[in-house]
Design a protein around this motif. Structure first.
Motif, PDB file in Angstrom:
ATOM      1  N   SER A 313       6.522  -0.129   6.710  1.00  0.00           N
ATOM      2  CA  SER A 313       5.600   0.248   7.773  1.00  0.00           C
ATOM      3  C   SER A 313       5.858   1.695   8.148  1.00  0.00           C
ATOM      4  N   LEU A 314       4.796   2.471   8.221  1.00  0.00           N
ATOM      5  CA  LEU A 314       4.894   3.881   8.578  1.00  0.00           C
ATOM      6  C   LEU A 314       4.009   4.161   9.780  1.00  0.00           C
ATOM      7  N   ASP A 315       4.419   5.110  10.596  1.00  0.00           N
ATOM      8  CA  ASP A 315       3.633   5.518  11.747  1.00  0.00           C
ATOM      9  C   ASP A 315       2.736   6.675  11.337  1.00  0.00           C
ATOM     10  N   LEU A 316       1.438   6.439  11.290  1.00  0.00           N
ATOM     11  CA  LEU A 316       0.491   7.439  10.803  1.00  0.00           C
ATOM     12  C   LEU A 316      -0.048   8.266  11.966  1.00  0.00           C
ATOM     13  N   PRO A 317       0.061   9.581  11.877  1.00  0.00           N
ATOM     14  CA  PRO A 317      -0.536  10.425  12.906  1.00  0.00           C
ATOM     15  C   PRO A 317      -2.042  10.514  12.705  1.00  0.00           C
ATOM     16  N   PRO A 318      -2.805  10.900  13.753  1.00  0.00           N
ATOM     17  CA  PRO A 318      -4.252  11.074  13.573  1.00  0.00           C
ATOM     18  C   PRO A 318      -4.545  12.183  12.566  1.00  0.00           C
ATOM     19  N   GLY A 319      -5.641  11.990  11.797  1.00  0.00           N
ATOM     20  CA  GLY A 319      -6.060  13.016  10.858  1.00  0.00           C
ATOM     21  C   GLY A 319      -5.770  12.633   9.421  1.00  0.00           C
ATOM     22  N   PRO A 320      -5.940  13.588   8.508  1.00  0.00           N
ATOM     23  CA  PRO A 320      -5.649  13.309   7.096  1.00  0.00           C
ATOM     24  C   PRO A 320      -4.158  13.142   6.856  1.00  0.00           C
ATOM     25  N   VAL A 321      -3.815  12.144   6.036  1.00  0.00           N
ATOM     26  CA  VAL A 321      -2.415  11.823   5.752  1.00  0.00           C
ATOM     27  C   VAL A 321      -2.254  11.640   4.245  1.00  0.00           C
ATOM     28  N   THR A 322      -1.207  12.229   3.696  1.00  0.00           N
ATOM     29  CA  THR A 322      -0.835  11.983   2.299  1.00  0.00           C
ATOM     30  C   THR A 322       0.327  11.011   2.269  1.00  0.00           C
ATOM     31  N   LEU A 323       0.089   9.837   1.702  1.00  0.00           N
ATOM     32  CA  LEU A 323       1.151   8.850   1.511  1.00  0.00           C
ATOM     33  C   LEU A 323       1.758   9.057   0.132  1.00  0.00           C
ATOM     34  N   THR A 324       3.062   9.071   0.073  1.00  0.00           N
ATOM     35  CA  THR A 324       3.781   9.370  -1.165  1.00  0.00           C
ATOM     36  C   THR A 324       4.852   8.322  -1.387  1.00  0.00           C
ATOM     37  N   ALA A 325       5.041   7.906  -2.638  1.00  0.00           N
ATOM     38  CA  ALA A 325       6.103   6.956  -2.979  1.00  0.00           C
ATOM     39  C   ALA A 325       6.850   7.447  -4.209  1.00  0.00           C
ATOM     40  N   ARG A 326       8.137   7.164  -4.237  1.00  0.00           N
ATOM     41  CA  ARG A 326       8.958   7.481  -5.403  1.00  0.00           C
ATOM     42  C   ARG A 326       9.987   6.373  -5.571  1.00  0.00           C
ATOM     43  N   ALA A 327      10.331   6.075  -6.810  1.00  0.00           N
ATOM     44  CA  ALA A 327      11.290   5.016  -7.115  1.00  0.00           C
ATOM     45  C   ALA A 327      12.549   5.600  -7.742  1.00  0.00           C
ATOM     46  N   TRP A 328      13.619   4.847  -7.593  1.00  0.00           N
ATOM     47  CA  TRP A 328      14.908   5.141  -8.222  1.00  0.00           C
ATOM     48  C   TRP A 328      15.313   3.910  -9.027  1.00  0.00           C
ATOM     49  N   ASP A 329      15.987   4.113 -10.160  1.00  0.00           N
ATOM     50  CA  ASP A 329      16.410   2.955 -10.943  1.00  0.00           C
ATOM     51  C   ASP A 329      17.926   2.792 -10.907  1.00  0.00           C
ATOM     52  N   SER A 330      18.415   1.788 -11.633  1.00  0.00           N
ATOM     53  CA  SER A 330      19.828   1.428 -11.576  1.00  0.00           C
ATOM     54  C   SER A 330      20.742   2.431 -12.268  1.00  0.00           C
ATOM     55  N   THR A 331      20.182   3.433 -12.922  1.00  0.00           N
ATOM     56  CA  THR A 331      20.995   4.530 -13.461  1.00  0.00           C
ATOM     57  C   THR A 331      21.004   5.728 -12.519  1.00  0.00           C
ATOM     58  N   ALA A 332      20.379   5.584 -11.333  1.00  0.00           N
ATOM     59  CA  ALA A 332      20.228   6.647 -10.332  1.00  0.00           C
ATOM     60  C   ALA A 332      19.205   7.694 -10.745  1.00  0.00           C
ATOM     61  N   ALA A 333      18.374   7.397 -11.734  1.00  0.00           N
ATOM     62  CA  ALA A 333      17.270   8.282 -12.092  1.00  0.00           C
ATOM     63  C   ALA A 333      16.131   8.087 -11.100  1.00  0.00           C
ATOM     64  N   ALA A 334      15.387   9.162 -10.836  1.00  0.00           N
ATOM     65  CA  ALA A 334      14.244   9.123  -9.930  1.00  0.00           C
ATOM     66  C   ALA A 334      13.007   9.644 -10.634  1.00  0.00           C
ATOM     67  N   GLN A 335      11.843   9.286 -10.100  1.00  0.00           N
ATOM     68  CA  GLN A 335      10.599   9.804 -10.656  1.00  0.00           C
ATOM     69  C   GLN A 335      10.496  11.315 -10.438  1.00  0.00           C
ATOM     70  N   PRO A 336       9.887  12.026 -11.384  1.00  0.00           N
ATOM     71  CA  PRO A 336       9.641  13.456 -11.177  1.00  0.00           C
ATOM     72  C   PRO A 336       8.583  13.662 -10.100  1.00  0.00           C
ATOM     73  N   GLU A 337       8.613  14.831  -9.467  1.00  0.00           N
ATOM     74  CA  GLU A 337       7.766  15.059  -8.301  1.00  0.00           C
ATOM     75  C   GLU A 337       6.313  15.318  -8.649  1.00  0.00           C
ATOM     76  N   HIS A 338       6.031  16.119  -9.671  1.00  0.00           N
ATOM     77  CA  HIS A 338       4.686  16.617  -9.874  1.00  0.00           C
ATOM     78  C   HIS A 338       4.090  16.197 -11.221  1.00  0.00           C
ATOM     79  N   ALA A 339       2.839  15.735 -11.200  1.00  0.00           N
ATOM     80  CA  ALA A 339       2.128  15.401 -12.427  1.00  0.00           C
ATOM     81  C   ALA A 339       1.900  16.632 -13.293  1.00  0.00           C
ATOM     82  N   ALA A 340       1.806  17.798 -12.669  1.00  0.00           N
ATOM     83  CA  ALA A 340       1.561  19.024 -13.433  1.00  0.00           C
ATOM     84  C   ALA A 340       2.663  19.281 -14.450  1.00  0.00           C
TER      85      ALA A 340
END
Length: 361
Positions: A313-340
């Motif tokens: 649950s997140l507290d959303l402020p009024p206006g446009p909001v960018t929701l972002t998610a990232r995962a970590w795995d059991s090797t401590a690797a994380a998703q890269p930030e940018h699709a570019a």
């Protein structure tokens, strides 16, 4: 809707049939209902009479096999495994926002789903055939003919022999405790957990134990990660990086992209999948584009072959909001930030941070 799919599936192509569910549909259950499963085909669904179907096992084996469906089910012990499959083109639409990807379907986050699979272990069949322990690869082939290849050819692929000998790889005839539907590979398909969906070959009728990866177009040329400057039309066998184990990935399923929400507390739900034999260890979610994060609650016990649905649950402020998610795995690797940073001319393996845009009022 075609092939027993729900009426709101997003159809990318009608022949061959390729479709995914709306993202919210995947949040309903850990095991995805059959009418909600995505479909990725490269040619028309072949019409196969189960009574006449035969599985041939050859190559570097001491005892070549030819098995009917009844023989496959009667000779080997049946096993059930819950596993998630994911198309290599899942989330391609995010890469297409960086730069156009001509000729490829704009898959969203719905080219992934989870089922319980019933079948026999590929390892048991290989043992019965006396597979050479020194052979390096196991190739699959099926009767669906694809015109994507030139000249057209049967669909195929291969996996390393070490993976094939793992107890998780099945030759399955049932899905979610129901007979395998025709569009999902009946009478028998391979299920290769942790690998891109293209290696879980449907309508399987030939297994070959061999020294080298399959030279089938869909192994040697198609499902390969090319550098950004490459021309896919000019790419040949062996170019780029062969795709096998899945990359760590996640996406937001609820709310939908573009939704209008009430400002204040909002529930955010999604999935995460680690790929290969890794496990999802953590998912972080942000309502301010990644400046601050909230750790999501993960459902169910961790496992190496299935996604984990998550919520927070997140507290959303009024206006446009960018929701972002990232995962970590059991090797401590994380998703890269940018699709570019991940863009490639066939739009494979987009595992950048998941982002959707909503408006709260």
């Amino acid at each position: 809707m075609a092939w027993g799919k729900r009426a709101d599936v997003i159809v990318h192509e009608r022949e061959p049939f390729n479709a995914e569910p709306p993202r919210a549909a995947l949040a309903a259950a850990h095991r995805t209902p059959l009418d909600t499963w995505y479909v990725r085909n490269h040619g028309p669904v072949p019409g196969i009479d189960p009574a006449g179907w035969r599985l041939r096992v050859g190559g570097r084996v001491a005892r070549p096999l030819e098995l009917s469906l009844a023989e496959l089910r009667g000779r080997f012990t049946a096993h059930e495994l819950v596993a998630t499959l994911q198309c290599a083109g899942n989330r391609r639409a995010g890469l297409a926002q960086v730069r156009d990807i001509p000729g490829e379907a704009p898959w969203g986050p719905g080219a992934t789903a989870t089922a319980s699979w019933t079948g026999v272990r590929l390892a048991d069949v290989l043992a019965a055939a006396g597979a050479d322990p020194d052979a390096g690869h196991v190739a699959f082939e099926a009767p669906d003919v694809s015109r994507i290849a030139s000249p057209p050819q049967r669909f195929g692929g291969s996996i390393p022999a070490a993976k094939a000998r793992g107890g998780e790889v099945l030759l399955a005839w049932a899905m979610n405790d129901e007979p395998l539907p025709a569009v999902h590979g009946a009478p028998v398909r391979a299920v290769v957990p942790g690998y891109i969906g293209a290696r879980s070959v449907k309508w399987l009728d030939r297994i070959t134990v061999q020294d080298h990866p399959s030279d089938n177009f869909f192994q040697a040329t198609s499902y390969r990660l090319l550098p950004p400057e490459a021309d896919p039309a000019a790419a040949g066998p062996g170019d780029g990086i062969s795709l096998g184990p899945l990359a760590l990935n996640s996406d937001i399923l609820l709310p939908d992209d573009g939704a209008r929400l009430r400002a204040g507390p909002a529930t955010v739900r999604g999935y995460a999948l680690a790929g290969d034999d890794r496990e999802v260890a953590r998912v972080d979610v942000s309502a301010d584009g990644g400046r601050t994060w909230t750790q999501a609650e993960l459902d169910g016990p961790p496992g190496p072959w299935t996604w984990r649905l998550w919520r927070t649950s997140l507290d959303l402020p009024p206006g446009p909001v960018t929701l972002t998610a990232r995962a970590w795995d059991s090797t401590a690797a994380a998703q890269p930030e940018h699709a570019a940073h991940l863009w490639n001319p066939k739009g494979y393996a987009n595992n950048a941070w998941a982002r959707i845009h909503v408006t709260s009022v």
